[in-house]
Design a protein around this motif. Sequence first.
Motif, PDB file in Angstrom:
ATOM      1  N   TYR A 213       0.915  -1.259   0.164  1.00 19.56           N
ATOM      2  CA  TYR A 213      -0.209   0.211   0.052  1.00 19.56           C
ATOM      3  C   TYR A 213       0.850   1.544   0.023  1.00 19.56           C
ATOM      4  O   TYR A 213       0.654   2.223  -0.831  1.00 19.56           O
ATOM      5  N   TYR A 214       1.917   1.161   0.989  1.00 14.59           N
ATOM      6  CA  TYR A 214       2.722   2.316   0.869  1.00 14.59           C
ATOM      7  C   TYR A 214       3.642   2.852  -0.331  1.00 14.59           C
ATOM      8  O   TYR A 214       3.436   3.887  -0.770  1.00 14.59           O
ATOM      9  N   ARG A 215       3.622   1.746  -0.932  1.00 13.05           N
ATOM     10  CA  ARG A 215       4.612   1.737  -2.324  1.00 13.05           C
ATOM     11  C   ARG A 215       3.460   2.436  -3.382  1.00 13.05           C
ATOM     12  O   ARG A 215       3.759   3.074  -4.034  1.00 13.05           O
ATOM     13  N   PHE A 216       2.280   1.726  -3.458  1.00 15.76           N
ATOM     14  CA  PHE A 216       1.326   2.255  -4.175  1.00 15.76           C
ATOM     15  C   PHE A 216       0.956   3.671  -4.150  1.00 15.76           C
ATOM     16  O   PHE A 216       0.749   4.323  -5.117  1.00 15.76           O
ATOM     17  N   MET A 217       0.770   4.071  -2.932  1.00 19.20           N
ATOM     18  CA  MET A 217       0.450   5.514  -2.511  1.00 19.20           C
ATOM     19  C   MET A 217       1.781   6.434  -3.275  1.00 19.20           C
ATOM     20  O   MET A 217       1.186   7.530  -3.711  1.00 19.20           O
ATOM     21  N   GLN A 218       2.859   5.922  -2.930  1.00 19.94           N
ATOM     22  CA  GLN A 218       3.867   6.757  -3.575  1.00 19.94           C
ATOM     23  C   GLN A 218       4.147   6.856  -5.050  1.00 19.94           C
ATOM     24  O   GLN A 218       4.209   7.902  -5.594  1.00 19.94           O
ATOM     25  N   ALA A 219       3.743   5.627  -5.525  1.00 17.98           N
ATOM     26  CA  ALA A 219       3.632   5.684  -7.014  1.00 17.98           C
ATOM     27  C   ALA A 219       2.351   6.644  -7.520  1.00 17.98           C
ATOM     28  O   ALA A 219       2.441   7.039  -8.722  1.00 17.98           O
TER      29      ALA A 219
ATOM     30  N   GLY B 200       1.664   9.256  -6.242  1.00 24.20           N
ATOM     31  CA  GLY B 200       2.269  10.537  -6.064  1.00 24.20           C
ATOM     32  C   GLY B 200       1.658  11.313  -4.807  1.00 24.20           C
ATOM     33  O   GLY B 200       1.417  12.341  -4.556  1.00 24.20           O
ATOM     34  N   VAL B 201       1.270  10.488  -3.907  1.00 24.51           N
ATOM     35  CA  VAL B 201       0.856  10.767  -2.458  1.00 24.51           C
ATOM     36  C   VAL B 201       2.208  10.873  -1.400  1.00 24.51           C
ATOM     37  O   VAL B 201       2.908  10.063  -1.369  1.00 24.51           O
ATOM     38  N   ASP B 202       2.361  11.802  -0.884  1.00 25.70           N
ATOM     39  CA  ASP B 202       3.585  12.219  -0.054  1.00 25.70           C
ATOM     40  C   ASP B 202       3.187  11.700   1.337  1.00 25.70           C
ATOM     41  O   ASP B 202       2.819  12.427   2.272  1.00 25.70           O
ATOM     42  N   ILE B 203       3.496  10.337   1.629  1.00 31.25           N
ATOM     43  CA  ILE B 203       3.237   9.893   2.883  1.00 31.25           C
ATOM     44  C   ILE B 203       4.479   9.298   3.411  1.00 31.25           C
ATOM     45  O   ILE B 203       5.612   8.797   2.902  1.00 31.25           O
ATOM     46  N   VAL B 204       4.620   9.398   4.970  1.00 37.28           N
ATOM     47  CA  VAL B 204       5.961   8.633   5.482  1.00 37.28           C
ATOM     48  C   VAL B 204       5.762   7.169   5.787  1.00 37.28           C
ATOM     49  O   VAL B 204       4.752   6.867   6.106  1.00 37.28           O
ATOM     50  N   TYR B 205       6.870   6.488   5.116  1.00 34.70           N
ATOM     51  CA  TYR B 205       6.767   5.295   5.262  1.00 34.70           C
ATOM     52  C   TYR B 205       6.750   4.651   6.650  1.00 34.70           C
ATOM     53  O   TYR B 205       7.315   5.080   7.567  1.00 34.70           O
ATOM     54  N   ASP B 206       5.747   3.546   6.627  1.00 34.98           N
ATOM     55  CA  ASP B 206       5.458   2.915   8.114  1.00 34.98           C
ATOM     56  C   ASP B 206       5.421   3.971   9.185  1.00 34.98           C
ATOM     57  O   ASP B 206       5.568   3.653  10.422  1.00 34.98           O
ATOM     58  N   HIS B 207       4.580   4.926   9.087  1.00 32.27           N
ATOM     59  CA  HIS B 207       4.071   5.730   9.929  1.00 32.27           C
ATOM     60  C   HIS B 207       2.652   5.759  10.186  1.00 32.27           C
ATOM     61  O   HIS B 207       1.966   6.001   9.199  1.00 32.27           O
TER      62      HIS B 207
ATOM     63  N   SER C 228      -5.288  11.794  -4.494  1.00 30.32           N
ATOM     64  CA  SER C 228      -4.633  11.589  -5.973  1.00 30.32           C
ATOM     65  C   SER C 228      -5.812  11.657  -7.162  1.00 30.32           C
ATOM     66  O   SER C 228      -6.607  10.832  -6.826  1.00 30.32           O
ATOM     67  N   VAL C 229      -5.371  12.117  -8.055  1.00 28.70           N
ATOM     68  CA  VAL C 229      -6.330  12.187  -9.368  1.00 28.70           C
ATOM     69  C   VAL C 229      -5.677  11.131 -10.459  1.00 28.70           C
ATOM     70  O   VAL C 229      -6.476  10.981 -11.454  1.00 28.70           O
ATOM     71  N   LYS C 230      -4.771  10.500 -10.005  1.00 28.93           N
ATOM     72  CA  LYS C 230      -4.128   9.504 -10.970  1.00 28.93           C
ATOM     73  C   LYS C 230      -4.797   8.494 -11.341  1.00 28.93           C
ATOM     74  O   LYS C 230      -4.848   8.069 -12.572  1.00 28.93           O
ATOM     75  N   PRO C 231      -5.830   7.939 -10.498  1.00 31.81           N
ATOM     76  CA  PRO C 231      -6.597   6.808 -11.030  1.00 31.81           C
ATOM     77  C   PRO C 231      -7.448   7.130 -12.256  1.00 31.81           C
ATOM     78  O   PRO C 231      -7.587   6.640 -13.083  1.00 31.81           O
ATOM     79  N   ILE C 232      -7.815   8.547 -12.261  1.00 32.43           N
ATOM     80  CA  ILE C 232      -8.749   9.156 -13.356  1.00 32.43           C
ATOM     81  C   ILE C 232      -8.006   9.227 -14.669  1.00 32.43           C
ATOM     82  O   ILE C 232      -8.440   8.864 -15.504  1.00 32.43           O
ATOM     83  N   ARG C 233      -6.642   9.597 -14.154  1.00 38.18           N
ATOM     84  CA  ARG C 233      -5.791   9.912 -15.632  1.00 38.18           C
ATOM     85  C   ARG C 233      -5.616   8.593 -16.076  1.00 38.18           C
ATOM     86  O   ARG C 233      -5.419   8.175 -17.282  1.00 38.18           O
TER      87      ARG C 233
END
Length: 323
Positions: free
Chosen positions: A146-152, A154-161, A230-235
């Motif tokens: 999930y964290y990897r997917f979020m980063q892909a 384009g969502v800026d989240i802190v890993y394992d936080h 993220s609006v990437k799913p729409i894109r």
Amino acid sequence: MDRLYIVVPCYKEEEVLPETSKRLKAKLEELARTGQITPDSRVLFVDDGSTDRTWEIIAALHRQDETFSGVKLSRNRGHQNALLAGMEEAARHGDVIITMDADLQDDIDAVDRMLEKYQEGCEVVYGVRSSRAKDTFFKRFTAHGYYRFMQAMGVDIVYDHADYRLMSRRAVEALMSFSEVNLFLRGMVPLVGFKSDTVLYERGERFAGESKYPLKKMIAFALDGITSFSVKPIRLILNLGIAIFVVAAVILLYSLIRKLCGQTVSGWTSLVCSIWALGGIQLLALGVIGEYIGKIYNETKRRPRYIIETVLDDSTEDAGAIK
Ligand code: UDP
Ligand code: MG
């Protein structure tokens, strides 16, 4: 010296509250002794509309000891809303706010290191798990994916936080200016900015009671995180649509040529297949768009994110505030 508020959201946590309150109180006393926080620091329990004795326990703690404050939401609004309600209340009285779970899975000794970072000028300190050894394989696998997917996306989240973090009053106030209804604090806090740092800690097991995050809630939370940020799913859907359009055009051309050459075959199978394929893709696209429209719908309603029923804190009188 700064006044610390530890915000603890509680949903049906009657089994853990007595122990949690004892340990947090000891922690506050220790920190006050070493001069890291003022002696009037508090633990603020947020009762997220529990149906068990959670609120009675919080009220009793508050009666016995002014270290414990409480906020009761009028109904169950979920972890993120409960956190925000607590943070907002805490920012009215405290200088620095730490949020943690009621089950003490987050190691409370990391609080010392968080405060040190705060003294060094950090306004946001993220608690980051040093390992997931105690999680089940399934949770570890899905969380990392999930964290990897979020980063892909384009969502800026802190890993394992998770939601174990320190925020200064200023940072919390800035967070309050985000008026969105679909809360995903892990994604929102980095948007606030300010100097930040991370503190590693070992995440333990829940010492009593059971998880209030069943798989269904976890999936809903994960999806919310993606579609709120993220609006990437729409894109992606758009790109898929374009690609399929191109393929369709090529196939049309090809079949026309075949027909002109007189090699037509009555292709019932391919017809049915393409109807199904296109129907499926269209439904998928509609679903994704629907998800976003649902979000817009909720945001435009500007409903209150939570409603406080009672506040138990010696430094405040206001009860029944709607935020
Ligand atoms: N929680 C809440 N409202 C909810 C569900 C959970 O306030 O609707 C709180 C819960 O009391 C706990 C924290 O959120 O303090 C994290 O929940 P839990 O420990 O059950 O989740 P897990 O650690 O299993 O992911
Ligand atoms: Mg937990």
